[in-house]
Design an enzyme around this catalytic site. Sequence first.
Site, PDB file in Angstrom:
ATOM      1  N   GLY A 146       0.811  -1.229   0.000  1.00  0.00           N
ATOM      2  CA  GLY A 146       0.000   0.000   0.000  1.00  0.00           C
ATOM      3  C   GLY A 146       0.836   1.268   0.000  1.00  0.00           C
ATOM      4  N   THR A 177      15.655  -5.123  -1.875  1.00  0.00           N
ATOM      5  CA  THR A 177      16.767  -5.718  -2.623  1.00  0.00           C
ATOM      6  C   THR A 177      17.978  -5.861  -1.707  1.00  0.00           C
ATOM      7  OG1 THR A 177      15.993  -4.729  -4.675  1.00  0.00           O
ATOM      8  CG2 THR A 177      18.300  -5.408  -4.629  1.00  0.00           C
ATOM      9  N   GLU A 399      12.777   1.669  -8.273  1.00  0.00           N
ATOM     10  CA  GLU A 399      13.204   3.081  -8.289  1.00  0.00           C
ATOM     11  C   GLU A 399      12.288   3.962  -9.144  1.00  0.00           C
ATOM     12  OE1 GLU A 399      17.311   4.052  -8.006  1.00  0.00           O
ATOM     13  OE2 GLU A 399      17.783   2.026  -7.363  1.00  0.00           O
TER      14      GLU A 399
HETATM   15  C1  LIG Z   1      12.479  -7.086  -7.444  1.00  0.00           C
HETATM   16  C2  LIG Z   1      12.119  -5.825  -6.732  1.00  0.00           C
HETATM   17  C3  LIG Z   1      13.060  -5.188  -5.952  1.00  0.00           C
HETATM   18  C4  LIG Z   1      12.708  -4.032  -5.236  1.00  0.00           C
HETATM   19  N1  LIG Z   1      13.636  -3.448  -4.411  1.00  0.00           N
HETATM   20  C5  LIG Z   1      13.247  -2.456  -3.577  1.00  0.00           C
HETATM   21  C6  LIG Z   1      14.121  -1.938  -2.567  1.00  0.00           C
HETATM   22  O1  LIG Z   1      15.293  -2.322  -2.477  1.00  0.00           O
HETATM   23  N2  LIG Z   1      13.640  -1.039  -1.677  1.00  0.00           N
HETATM   24  C7  LIG Z   1      12.357  -0.565  -1.723  1.00  0.00           C
HETATM   25  O2  LIG Z   1      11.979   0.235  -0.883  1.00  0.00           O
HETATM   26  N3  LIG Z   1      11.499  -1.005  -2.712  1.00  0.00           N
HETATM   27  C8  LIG Z   1      11.927  -1.933  -3.609  1.00  0.00           C
HETATM   28  N4  LIG Z   1      11.055  -2.420  -4.564  1.00  0.00           N
HETATM   29  C9  LIG Z   1       9.705  -1.893  -4.618  1.00  0.00           C
HETATM   30  C10 LIG Z   1       9.457  -1.028  -5.838  1.00  0.00           C
HETATM   31  O3  LIG Z   1      10.164   0.175  -5.746  1.00  0.00           O
HETATM   32  C11 LIG Z   1       7.936  -0.849  -5.929  1.00  0.00           C
HETATM   33  O4  LIG Z   1       7.409  -2.090  -6.310  1.00  0.00           O
HETATM   34  C12 LIG Z   1       7.532   0.217  -6.902  1.00  0.00           C
HETATM   35  O5  LIG Z   1       7.896   1.478  -6.420  1.00  0.00           O
HETATM   36  C13 LIG Z   1       6.036   0.215  -7.175  1.00  0.00           C
HETATM   37  O6  LIG Z   1       5.333   0.287  -5.984  1.00  0.00           O
HETATM   38  P1  LIG Z   1       4.156  -0.759  -5.668  1.00  0.00           P
HETATM   39  O7  LIG Z   1       4.711  -2.120  -5.863  1.00  0.00           O
HETATM   40  O8  LIG Z   1       3.550  -0.463  -4.349  1.00  0.00           O
HETATM   41  O9  LIG Z   1       3.106  -0.531  -6.792  1.00  0.00           O
HETATM   42  P2  LIG Z   1       1.933   0.556  -6.818  1.00  0.00           P
HETATM   43  O10 LIG Z   1       2.438   1.874  -6.367  1.00  0.00           O
HETATM   44  O11 LIG Z   1       0.768  -0.009  -6.106  1.00  0.00           O
HETATM   45  O12 LIG Z   1       1.649   0.631  -8.352  1.00  0.00           O
HETATM   46  C14 LIG Z   1       0.938  -0.384  -9.063  1.00  0.00           C
HETATM   47  C15 LIG Z   1       0.815   0.070 -10.496  1.00  0.00           C
HETATM   48  O13 LIG Z   1       0.090   1.324 -10.561  1.00  0.00           O
HETATM   49  C16 LIG Z   1       0.883   2.305 -11.219  1.00  0.00           C
HETATM   50  N5  LIG Z   1       0.662   3.601 -10.564  1.00  0.00           N
HETATM   51  C17 LIG Z   1       0.775   3.910  -9.260  1.00  0.00           C
HETATM   52  N6  LIG Z   1       0.521   5.227  -9.054  1.00  0.00           N
HETATM   53  C18 LIG Z   1       0.275   5.765 -10.266  1.00  0.00           C
HETATM   54  C19 LIG Z   1      -0.048   7.090 -10.724  1.00  0.00           C
HETATM   55  N7  LIG Z   1      -0.131   8.105  -9.889  1.00  0.00           N
HETATM   56  N8  LIG Z   1      -0.233   7.260 -12.060  1.00  0.00           N
HETATM   57  C20 LIG Z   1      -0.153   6.234 -12.930  1.00  0.00           C
HETATM   58  N9  LIG Z   1       0.142   4.952 -12.557  1.00  0.00           N
HETATM   59  C21 LIG Z   1       0.350   4.730 -11.245  1.00  0.00           C
HETATM   60  C22 LIG Z   1       2.318   1.858 -11.038  1.00  0.00           C
HETATM   61  O14 LIG Z   1       3.157   2.406 -12.034  1.00  0.00           O
HETATM   62  C23 LIG Z   1       2.182   0.349 -11.160  1.00  0.00           C
HETATM   63  O15 LIG Z   1       2.135  -0.017 -12.502  1.00  0.00           O
HETATM   64  C24 LIG Z   1      11.403  -3.525  -5.332  1.00  0.00           C
HETATM   65  C25 LIG Z   1      10.468  -4.149  -6.153  1.00  0.00           C
HETATM   66  C26 LIG Z   1      10.801  -5.286  -6.854  1.00  0.00           C
HETATM   67  C27 LIG Z   1       9.768  -5.941  -7.708  1.00  0.00           C
END
Ligand SMILES: Cc1cc2nc3c(=O)[nH]c(=O)nc-3n(C[C@H](O)[C@H](O)[C@H](O)COP(=O)(O)OP(=O)(O)OC[C@H]3O[C@@H](n4cnc5c(N)ncnc54)[C@H](O)[C@@H]3O)c2cc1C
Length: 422
Positions: A146, A177, A399
């Site tokens: 969330g 990561t 990122e």
């Molecule tokens: C393999 C892996 C490694 C990672 N490593 C790290 C790490 O080291 N540290 C860390 O803190 N995080 C890490 N992450 C998390 C990553 O940064 C997040 O998954 C990413 O920022 C997206 O956030 P969410 O997963 O909550 O998706 P959400 O924010 O829920 O987004 C879901 C979808 O909706 C889209 N979306 C969201 N808001 C908007 C908007 N305003 N306008 C248009 N589209 C939108 C997004 O682009 C995405 O396609 C990692 C993720 C993965 C998969």
Amino acid sequence: MTIEFESPKPITQMQFVLKTVAEEMMRSKSREFDENEHAIPWDYVEFMHTAMRSMGGGGGLAPTEEKNNGGNGSGEKRPPIGYQKLAAQIEMLSWGDVGFYLITPGGGLGAAAVQAAGSPEQKAKFLARFNEEKPTFAAMCMTEAGAGSDTSAIRTRAVLDEAAKEWVINGEKIFVTGGDKSFTEYEKLGKGFIVVWASIDPTAGRAGMRAFVVESGTKGVTIAKLEDKLGIRASDTAAISLVDARVPYENVLGSPTVEKTTTGFKGAMATFDATRPLVAASGIGVARAALEFLKEKLAENHVEIRYGLPRQKLSNIEREVIDMEIMLKSAWLMVLKAVWMADNKKSNALESSMSKVKAGDVTTKITQKAVEIMGPLGYSREFLFEKWFRDAKITDIYEGTGQINRLVVARHILGYSGSELR
Ligand SMILES: Cc1cc2nc3c(=O)[nH]c(=O)nc-3n(C[C@H](O)[C@H](O)[C@H](O)COP(=O)(O)OP(=O)(O)OC[C@H]3O[C@@H](n4cnc5c(N)ncnc54)[C@H](O)[C@@H]3O)c2cc1C
């Protein structure tokens, strides 16, 4: 003023050395560690740590300046190339194997946060360890269920226990990561840390957000889960739970009290301006691996790309390959511009996000096309095409996703703030 398109010598020399590492230590083990997600390629980790230390870069992959920054013979001072060199290093290592690249020892995003928001004392305390005898890792824990793209929704709480002079942190972080190698106490590793983002005042929104250094082994912190992922499987991705985890008062990065500005948070977010082109460079390395191997396989089957011919005289495959090469080169040029700006201390938030958007698109397209053109052999595990296809997608996710970076680009071009365009 002349525009120089040739890579500086320190970069080409470094690429030459790293290519051997990429071939011998990474590519040759790609499949093995892809199929055993939670195994650790210790040979690579230890080799890279020793090699980087011997070259004076034991802090891991970070921008460094050449000692002789003055010499092309004319006595002129050469412009800085630290970030350009780093991008080329990352591209080459990711060409070898992007999962391995992600477990190159060093401070990673965790150390970047300390660098961006820490005091001189905190930097001295937390950053020196990466240059010690054992390989050491650090990770960044921002994302929660969330609260990914929307960091203002972070629910992890840090409360000050005034009597004990300790912060008490509670929350659940996901997708960290390198979280396991940074937090779990492995005999072969030095003492790492994770940087946990938490709110010290939920009523203050982003102004109440702080990062805390949580040392490996801290009581109340557990690795709740190791993810089974689509790609980058040589790299660990952890879910981390914090239950009444106590960290020393002085481990907060930035001010321990809430001011009415978000300057501290923005400062830390600015690290992404430096790291997004590097994520882009990493994706480009994966795409280049796929494209080069595709051309090699086509050549074995007597399909040569006839570059000099007009487009209408080319076969469909030739056109596709040329288009892939154009995409790859244009994405790389955008990375070069963003890192050149970082080297020259120019504000690069726009170019940084642009390069990440472009690389996210291009790397997924190129690796997908390579699978497609190879047909069943692209889809099978006989070759690495299917793996590169899986590895490439992360470029567009961490990122800042492609959508979020597009928003950043649009805000900069149109002059809107985050709250005006979201
Ligand atoms: C393999 C892996 C490694 C990672 N490593 C790290 C790490 O080291 N540290 C860390 O803190 N995080 C890490 N992450 C998390 C990553 O940064 C997040 O998954 C990413 O920022 C997206 O956030 P969410 O997963 O909550 O998706 P959400 O924010 O829920 O987004 C879901 C979808 O909706 C889209 N979306 C969201 N808001 C908007 C908007 N305003 N306008 C248009 N589209 C939108 C997004 O682009 C995405 O396609 C990692 C993720 C993965 C998969």
